[in-house]
Design an enzyme around this catalytic site. Sequence first.
Site, mmCIF file in Angstrom:
data_model
loop_
_atom_site.group_PDB
_atom_site.id
_atom_site.type_symbol
_atom_site.label_atom_id
_atom_site.label_comp_id
_atom_site.label_asym_id
_atom_site.label_seq_id
_atom_site.Cartn_x
_atom_site.Cartn_y
_atom_site.Cartn_z
ATOM 1 C CG HIS A 22 0.562 -4.804 6.984
ATOM 2 N ND1 HIS A 22 -0.694 -4.797 7.169
ATOM 3 C CD2 HIS A 22 1.054 -5.946 8.082
ATOM 4 C CE1 HIS A 22 -1.309 -5.740 8.149
ATOM 5 N NE2 HIS A 22 -0.179 -6.206 8.648
HETATM 6 C C1 UD1 Z 1 3.454 -7.152 12.497
HETATM 7 C C2 UD1 Z 1 2.502 -8.579 12.695
HETATM 8 C C3 UD1 Z 1 1.246 -8.274 12.026
HETATM 9 C C4 UD1 Z 1 0.626 -7.081 12.247
HETATM 10 C C5 UD1 Z 1 1.492 -5.873 11.836
HETATM 11 C C6 UD1 Z 1 0.803 -4.505 12.059
HETATM 12 C C7 UD1 Z 1 3.655 -10.366 13.478
HETATM 13 C C8 UD1 Z 1 4.060 -11.855 12.683
HETATM 14 N N1 UD1 Z 1 3.125 -9.639 12.384
HETATM 15 O O1 UD1 Z 1 3.623 -7.354 11.105
HETATM 16 O O2 UD1 Z 1 0.449 -9.484 12.696
HETATM 17 O O3 UD1 Z 1 -0.486 -6.973 11.460
HETATM 18 O O4 UD1 Z 1 2.522 -6.007 12.770
HETATM 19 O O5 UD1 Z 1 1.496 -3.689 11.715
HETATM 20 O O6 UD1 Z 1 3.965 -10.188 14.545
HETATM 21 N N2 UD1 Z 1 9.435 -1.441 11.135
HETATM 22 C C9 UD1 Z 1 9.615 -0.124 10.979
HETATM 23 N N3 UD1 Z 1 9.192 0.727 12.437
HETATM 24 C C10 UD1 Z 1 8.671 -0.024 13.164
HETATM 25 C C11 UD1 Z 1 8.254 -1.443 13.187
HETATM 26 C C12 UD1 Z 1 8.853 -2.129 12.057
HETATM 27 O O7 UD1 Z 1 10.263 0.567 10.149
HETATM 28 O O8 UD1 Z 1 8.353 0.584 14.389
HETATM 29 C C13 UD1 Z 1 9.729 -2.202 10.015
HETATM 30 C C14 UD1 Z 1 10.491 -3.312 10.498
HETATM 31 O O9 UD1 Z 1 11.828 -3.158 10.516
HETATM 32 C C15 UD1 Z 1 10.572 -4.293 9.122
HETATM 33 C C16 UD1 Z 1 8.990 -4.034 8.910
HETATM 34 O O10 UD1 Z 1 8.700 -2.871 9.491
HETATM 35 O O11 UD1 Z 1 11.164 -3.974 8.146
HETATM 36 C C17 UD1 Z 1 8.031 -5.072 9.479
HETATM 37 O O12 UD1 Z 1 7.931 -5.112 10.656
HETATM 38 P P1 UD1 Z 1 7.625 -6.631 11.283
HETATM 39 O O13 UD1 Z 1 7.509 -6.306 12.894
HETATM 40 O O14 UD1 Z 1 8.456 -7.651 10.982
HETATM 41 O O15 UD1 Z 1 6.208 -7.316 10.880
HETATM 42 P P2 UD1 Z 1 4.810 -6.417 10.439
HETATM 43 O O16 UD1 Z 1 4.797 -6.573 9.047
HETATM 44 O O17 UD1 Z 1 4.595 -4.901 10.857
#
Ligand code: UD1
Length: 367
Positions: free
Chosen positions: A208
């Site tokens: 990821h």
């Molecule tokens: C975040 C953390 C990372 C951690 C990871 C674990 C930061 C900078 N990064 O990255 O350190 O390893 O989480 O999961 O804080 N989304 C969903 N459902 C959710 C949450 C997110 O669909 O419940 C989607 C969001 O809309 C987005 C993507 O997942 O498109 C990424 O989410 P984001 O929180 O930006 O960062 P992660 O890549 O999850």
Amino acid sequence: MKKIKILNVVGARPNFMKIAPLHRAFVKTGKIDSKIIHTGQHYDEKMSDIFFNQLALPKPDYYLGIGGGSHTHQKANVMLKFEEVVKAEQPDLVLVVGDVNATAACSIVAVKMGIQVAHVEAGLRSGDRKMPEEVNRIITDAISNYLFITEHSGLVNLAKEGVPDEKVFFVGNVMIDSLFHFRQKAAASKVLETLGVRAKDYILMTMHRPHNVDHEKGLRDIIQIVKDAAQHRKVVFAIHPRTTNNLKKFNLYDTLASIEGLNLIGPQGYLEFLKLMDNAALIITDSGGIQEETTYLQVPCMTFRDTTERPITVELGTNFLLQDLNPVTVKIQMEAILNGAAKQGIIPPLWDGHAAERIADILLELV
Ligand code: UD1
């Protein structure tokens, strides 16, 4: 006697298993009023709610509902809302864990309001400032009052950055506390039967990191790795929403999903994922935490990154880094491991299930 009030911040999935043992240890002392603030960076059932249930974490005292968005958007909104919480609660300490956006945002707010900050899992450095997490780590460590570290490299990194020794405490690893506490319960999960895989006979994957999944070349490399892995064993890929979204964006989702021998599943609950890790023949990942969990479980792990902020997992544990992020290298390494070149590894010092209690004792003495 007045209790010490601690606000514990959680934002994203890897925080929940770190805060659970801390909250439990704080409540157990009878001397700490422990509150949970969820910023809502991860918000859906599979990325958040299921962890509260399985880890027996009480419902958050505050839910800030931030959701996704750019890092600036996430951090700025967290800061505005968290400031209101701190004003209302007047805590003695704000405790943050790990390296996600909530960690840095809430520690800045607390320090600006004159509240002490404890950072759990401090001192880790990958040396790669292109990783958003690395920047979050540096900011948080620079302004925290109490720095709790999981491995020796943390002592060296913080000393190099001029942090005085008296702020730094080597206590072990709270994420391993959760693993220690829930491993037996996870063993009862029926996830292997549900997925139709046998113990020690499948490869488990997660990917990821923006660096690997936010562009087409990275996604194509991941698809090639899955194809190669599926030649040797069944592959279980617990795919993160970021990776799913990007595969769809580049029209590659169906290419991945149609690989024979691949079981493509969404984010798993804590217990199901723990059972999947504990029984894998090999794990291929780019996660931070999984490197540590596999070291504790003594399961071979290949990390699809060229640096790690957790060098102990390579020095003492079962982790291998891929210096050259290339599916060909992965294939060679994977075949070697499956043919017996895995390291047995040893469990790092103080990863014994009691880190949270040590932290509670130190905070009771010093705050
Ligand atoms: C975040 C953390 C990372 C951690 C990871 C674990 C930061 C900078 N990064 O990255 O350190 O390893 O989480 O999961 O804080 N989304 C969903 N459902 C959710 C949450 C997110 O669909 O419940 C989607 C969001 O809309 C987005 C993507 O997942 O498109 C990424 O989410 P984001 O929180 O930006 O960062 P992660 O890549 O999850």
